[in-house]
Design a protein around this motif. Structure first.
Motif, PDB file in Angstrom:
ATOM      1  N   GLY A 140     -14.404  20.044-107.486  1.00  0.00           N
ATOM      2  CA  GLY A 140     -14.727  21.404-107.056  1.00  0.00           C
ATOM      3  C   GLY A 140     -13.829  21.842-105.918  1.00  0.00           C
ATOM      4  N   SER A 141     -14.135  23.017-105.393  1.00  0.00           N
ATOM      5  CA  SER A 141     -13.384  23.553-104.262  1.00  0.00           C
ATOM      6  C   SER A 141     -14.313  24.433-103.440  1.00  0.00           C
TER       7      SER A 141
ATOM      8  N   LEU B  47      -9.527  19.918-112.791  1.00  0.00           N
ATOM      9  CA  LEU B  47     -10.949  19.964-112.477  1.00  0.00           C
ATOM     10  C   LEU B  47     -11.719  19.121-113.491  1.00  0.00           C
ATOM     11  N   ASP B  48     -12.522  18.203-112.995  1.00  0.00           N
ATOM     12  CA  ASP B  48     -13.296  17.303-113.856  1.00  0.00           C
ATOM     13  C   ASP B  48     -14.757  17.737-113.814  1.00  0.00           C
TER      14      ASP B  48
ATOM     15  N   GLY C 291     -10.167  21.386-101.438  1.00  0.00           N
ATOM     16  CA  GLY C 291     -10.553  20.782-102.706  1.00  0.00           C
ATOM     17  C   GLY C 291     -11.559  19.684-102.444  1.00  0.00           C
ATOM     18  N   LEU C 292     -12.475  19.496-103.374  1.00  0.00           N
ATOM     19  CA  LEU C 292     -13.461  18.419-103.266  1.00  0.00           C
ATOM     20  C   LEU C 292     -13.048  17.321-104.245  1.00  0.00           C
ATOM     21  N   VAL C 293     -12.722  16.176-103.702  1.00  0.00           N
ATOM     22  CA  VAL C 293     -12.203  15.071-104.493  1.00  0.00           C
ATOM     23  C   VAL C 293     -13.205  13.925-104.460  1.00  0.00           C
TER      24      VAL C 293
ATOM     25  N   GLU D 103      -8.966  26.546-107.892  1.00  0.00           N
ATOM     26  CA  GLU D 103     -10.258  26.212-108.488  1.00  0.00           C
ATOM     27  C   GLU D 103     -10.137  25.276-109.694  1.00  0.00           C
ATOM     28  N   GLN D 104      -8.956  25.210-110.314  1.00  0.00           N
ATOM     29  CA  GLN D 104      -8.778  24.453-111.551  1.00  0.00           C
ATOM     30  C   GLN D 104      -8.001  23.149-111.414  1.00  0.00           C
TER      31      GLN D 104
END
Length: 176
Positions: free
Chosen positions: A107-108, A171-172, A117-119, A146-147
């Motif tokens: 996500g972001s 993005l997963d 970004g959220l990793v 976002e992608q």
């Protein structure tokens, strides 16, 4: 004194009378025991010899997983003659301890301060921004939306040469 002497004699007499064998009515037991003693003795196999447990320490955790396809890099003469090399004086960031394959973009988020970004890694979800380093190959985050998240890694291409290798984390959605 005489009375004590007679009492001791009587006591020892009764005690010794129990030591004599009296076989009355035990012939069947004696015959059975003799029969059992004449039978052939069984063979008991010895216990198997077990080797002690030898502990194994897996030392290839920092290497590429054998289940992943190797990355093929086509090198040109321009790439080999460049002055690309990692900054050895830079302080390593926390996410550089992990392999790049262990990360997923999940996500972001954004606010007035910027876009992150959220990793998701092996130890949880981390917030990253453009310019942060990630992965073991000196990967620097160059773009986030976002992608996808784009990373440029600096990998060795020989004993004295380094090249830049782009990586993309899409993005997963399935891991949220």
């Amino acid at each position: 004194m005489k009375l004590l002497r007679y009492a001791l004699l009587m006591f020892f007499g009764f005690a010794l009378s129990g030591c004599f064998e009296i076989h009355q009515g035990y012939q069947d037991i004696d015959a059975y025991m003799a029969d059992v003693k004449t039978r052939p003795m069984g063979n008991i196999e010895p216990l198997p010899q077990f080797r002690p447990y030898e502990a194994f320490t897996y030392q290839a955790s920092a290497m590429r997983s054998p289940f992943k396809q190797p990355v093929k890099v086509a090198l040109s003469s321009d790439q080999l003659n460049s002055n690309i090399k990692p900054d050895a004086s830079r302080v390593k960031q926390y996410l550089e301890k992990f392999e790049m394959d262990s990360f997923r973009l999940v996500g972001s988020i954004s606010n007035d301060e910027g876009f992150w970004g959220l990793v998701r890694g092996s130890d949880g979800v981390h917030r990253v921004k453009v310019g942060d380093y990630i992965g073991r190959n000196h990967g620097r985050i160059t773009y986030i939306d976002e992608q996808e998240l784009r990373v440029t890694e600096i990998v060795p291409a020989g004993p004295k040469y380094w090249i830049e290798r782009p990586r993309i984390l899409p993005l997963d959605i399935g891991s949220q």
